[in-house]
Design a protein around this motif. Structure first.
Motif, PDB file in Angstrom:
ATOM      1  N   GLY A 119       0.858  -1.182   0.000  1.00  0.00           N
ATOM      2  CA  GLY A 119       0.000   0.000   0.000  1.00  0.00           C
ATOM      3  C   GLY A 119       0.891   1.227   0.000  1.00  0.00           C
ATOM      4  O   GLY A 119       2.070   1.155  -0.337  1.00  0.00           O
ATOM      5  N   THR A 120       0.348   2.351   0.381  1.00  0.00           N
ATOM      6  CA  THR A 120       1.113   3.588   0.375  1.00  0.00           C
ATOM      7  C   THR A 120       1.793   3.838   1.720  1.00  0.00           C
ATOM      8  O   THR A 120       1.415   3.265   2.739  1.00  0.00           O
ATOM      9  CB  THR A 120       0.203   4.786   0.042  1.00  0.00           C
ATOM     10  N   ASP A 147       3.535   7.249   4.136  1.00  0.00           N
ATOM     11  CA  ASP A 147       3.444   8.708   4.234  1.00  0.00           C
ATOM     12  C   ASP A 147       4.792   9.352   4.528  1.00  0.00           C
ATOM     13  O   ASP A 147       4.879  10.459   5.050  1.00  0.00           O
ATOM     14  CB  ASP A 147       2.389   9.131   5.258  1.00  0.00           C
ATOM     15  N   LEU A 198       5.388   6.434  -6.558  1.00  0.00           N
ATOM     16  CA  LEU A 198       4.157   5.676  -6.796  1.00  0.00           C
ATOM     17  C   LEU A 198       3.501   5.242  -5.494  1.00  0.00           C
ATOM     18  O   LEU A 198       2.264   5.263  -5.369  1.00  0.00           O
ATOM     19  CB  LEU A 198       4.474   4.449  -7.659  1.00  0.00           C
ATOM     20  N   PHE A 199       4.331   4.867  -4.507  1.00  0.00           N
ATOM     21  CA  PHE A 199       3.792   4.359  -3.244  1.00  0.00           C
ATOM     22  C   PHE A 199       3.773   5.402  -2.136  1.00  0.00           C
ATOM     23  O   PHE A 199       3.471   5.084  -0.988  1.00  0.00           O
ATOM     24  CB  PHE A 199       4.589   3.132  -2.801  1.00  0.00           C
ATOM     25  N   LEU A 200       4.094   6.636  -2.481  1.00  0.00           N
ATOM     26  CA  LEU A 200       4.104   7.722  -1.509  1.00  0.00           C
ATOM     27  C   LEU A 200       2.785   8.490  -1.578  1.00  0.00           C
ATOM     28  O   LEU A 200       2.314   8.843  -2.659  1.00  0.00           O
ATOM     29  CB  LEU A 200       5.269   8.670  -1.808  1.00  0.00           C
ATOM     30  N   GLU A 201       2.180   8.731  -0.423  1.00  0.00           N
ATOM     31  CA  GLU A 201       0.940   9.495  -0.402  1.00  0.00           C
ATOM     32  C   GLU A 201       1.179  10.910  -0.902  1.00  0.00           C
ATOM     33  O   GLU A 201       2.266  11.464  -0.769  1.00  0.00           O
ATOM     34  CB  GLU A 201       0.375   9.538   1.026  1.00  0.00           C
ATOM     35  N   LYS A 202       0.151  11.494  -1.474  1.00  0.00           N
ATOM     36  CA  LYS A 202       0.250  12.853  -2.001  1.00  0.00           C
ATOM     37  C   LYS A 202       0.614  13.834  -0.884  1.00  0.00           C
ATOM     38  O   LYS A 202       0.141  13.721   0.243  1.00  0.00           O
ATOM     39  CB  LYS A 202      -1.071  13.265  -2.648  1.00  0.00           C
ATOM     40  N   ARG A 214       3.320  14.140   0.674  1.00  0.00           N
ATOM     41  CA  ARG A 214       4.252  13.631   1.671  1.00  0.00           C
ATOM     42  C   ARG A 214       5.683  13.654   1.127  1.00  0.00           C
ATOM     43  O   ARG A 214       5.918  13.827  -0.063  1.00  0.00           O
ATOM     44  CB  ARG A 214       3.851  12.219   2.102  1.00  0.00           C
ATOM     45  N   LYS A 235       5.733  14.762  -2.904  1.00  0.00           N
ATOM     46  CA  LYS A 235       4.862  14.289  -3.976  1.00  0.00           C
ATOM     47  C   LYS A 235       3.795  15.337  -4.241  1.00  0.00           C
ATOM     48  O   LYS A 235       3.063  15.734  -3.313  1.00  0.00           O
ATOM     49  CB  LYS A 235       4.214  12.954  -3.628  1.00  0.00           C
TER      50      LYS A 235
END
Length: 246
Positions: free
Chosen positions: A99-100, A102, A129-133, A135, A243
């Motif tokens: 999943g993502t 942070d 790709l796996f980093l939350e927006k 962050r 991101k």
């Protein structure tokens, strides 16, 4: 990579890495530019030193490294210190999380070990790709100056519980070939083992292009372990990237 090195990595890195100061510095950057992560990706985590230190702060951590031997040391270390950390054996260019996260870090010139620029870009894209927006991905890189002027065609000696001869050959394109020979005492004799790999330094323009393509905004670039801007003689730079929102 880093199969023979795993046994000696922490001892040799303690020679100049200053894990404690570096972990505190990284933590301060998250506090300054964003907030403390709740789930942190430690890319190229090696023996899990930073993973374990962040976990002790109450941060959940996923440590990823391409070396099974490094991860074996990391798992043992984390278990001894009572930290439950998920470690995954993956190449940075093939990162695949559940999943993502942070927050993300990549420390001690690990990205320099990716000597193909396309792969370098892919690794950064995978983290994004796996980093939350909104962050942060905080990483460091050795500079072209360090590769040419400090490492270059020089030899370094480290004499502690293990004796290490560290030989560098500058082979062009900001790339250094590194050969490590370890001499380990065994009673009255020494046994010898070694490791060889390359590191490539990337220009500011190359790093900016890779981050932009991955949807990461460069918030700040610091001289190592400071909040000072890069200098011509900077040997390691810290990139704080975010991101971007769609």
């Amino acid at each position: 990579m880093y199969n023979n090195f795993a046994e000696f990595y922490d001892e040799l890195m303690a020679y100049n890495a200053d894990y404690s100061a570096r972990e505190k510095y990284l933590y301060s950057l998250f506090k300054k530019h964003d907030r403390t992560p709740t789930l942190l990706l430690d890319l190229a985590c090696g023996t899990g030193e930073f993973s374990t230190r962040f976990a002790k702060r109450g941060v959940s951590v996923i440590g990823v490294d391409v070396s099974a031997d490094m991860l074996s040391v990391a798992r043992e270390k984390s278990a001894e210190q009572g930290q439950d950390i998920l470690y995954l054996c993956q190449n940075a260019t093939e990162l695949d999380l559940y999943g993502t996260v942070d927050g993300a870090i990549c420390c001690l010139d690990s990205l320099n070990h990716i000597t193909d620029y396309a792969d370098f870009c892919t690794a950064i894209q995978k983290v994004a790709l796996f980093l939350e927006k909104d962050r942060l991905f905080v990483f460091d890189v050795n500079t072209p100056y360090k590769h040419k002027e400090i490492l270059g065609d020089n030899v370094f000696l480290v004499d502690s519980d293990v004796y290490c001869v560290w030989q560098n050959d500058f082979i062009g394109d900001n790339t250094v070939e590194i050969n490590l020979d370890f001499f380990v005492p065994d009673g009255e004799v020494y046994y010898r083992t070694g490791e060889s790999f390359c590191e490539r330094a990337y220009t500011a323009e190359e790093i900016e292009k890779a981050c932009k393509a991955a949807g990461l905004k460069i918030e700040a670039v610091y001289d190592d372990l400071t909040e000072n801007p890069p200098q011509e003689s900077s040997q390691r730079l810290i990139y704080v990237t975010r991101k971007k929102e769609d």
